[in-house]
Write an enzyme that holds these catalytic residues in place. Structure first.
Site, mmCIF file in Angstrom:
data_model
loop_
_atom_site.group_PDB
_atom_site.id
_atom_site.type_symbol
_atom_site.label_atom_id
_atom_site.label_comp_id
_atom_site.label_asym_id
_atom_site.label_seq_id
_atom_site.Cartn_x
_atom_site.Cartn_y
_atom_site.Cartn_z
ATOM 1 C CE LYS A 30 8.152 -35.085 -41.972
ATOM 2 N NZ LYS A 30 7.652 -34.160 -41.014
ATOM 3 C CB CYS A 31 2.379 -35.322 -47.466
ATOM 4 S SG CYS A 31 1.166 -35.178 -48.772
ATOM 5 N N PRO A 32 2.917 -38.285 -49.055
ATOM 6 C CG PRO A 32 2.548 -39.580 -51.021
ATOM 7 C CD PRO A 32 3.630 -38.823 -50.237
#
Length: 97
Positions: free
Chosen positions: A12-14
């Protein structure tokens, strides 16, 4: 042409952006990096990383839950002459040999 594959599915981001940036540092100019992601924010995050690094996205593919980027590593730090294009440094500075 060498293509390095980077599987970032599930991250998942980042993390996809950070891992992409890290992988690009190890590539030689002209080499390609194929990045596979599942995070929908990658379609924003990875192009932003590429814009910052000066590299280029050759292909973006989106299929069901998978997003694939094919990124080409830019040449070595470009000289002033490369950035100017057809102009020569000699035409700009008479002291250049």
């Amino acid at each position: 042409m060498l293509i390095t594959k980077l599987d970032l599915t599930g991250l998942k981001c980042p993390m996809p952006g950070l891992e992409t940036r890290k992988a690009l540092k190890s590539l030689a100019p002209g080499e390609q990096l194929e990045v596979q992601c599942t995070d929908p924010l990658s379609v924003i995050e990875i192009p932003n990383v590429i814009r910052e690094t000066g590299d280029s996205v050759e292909i973006t593919e989106r299929a069901e839950r998978r997003i694939v980027f094919l990124i080409k590593k830019a040449g070595a730090s470009s000289s002033l002459e490369d950035r100017i294009g057809s102009l020569s440094l000699r035409s700009l500075c008479p002291y250049t040999k």
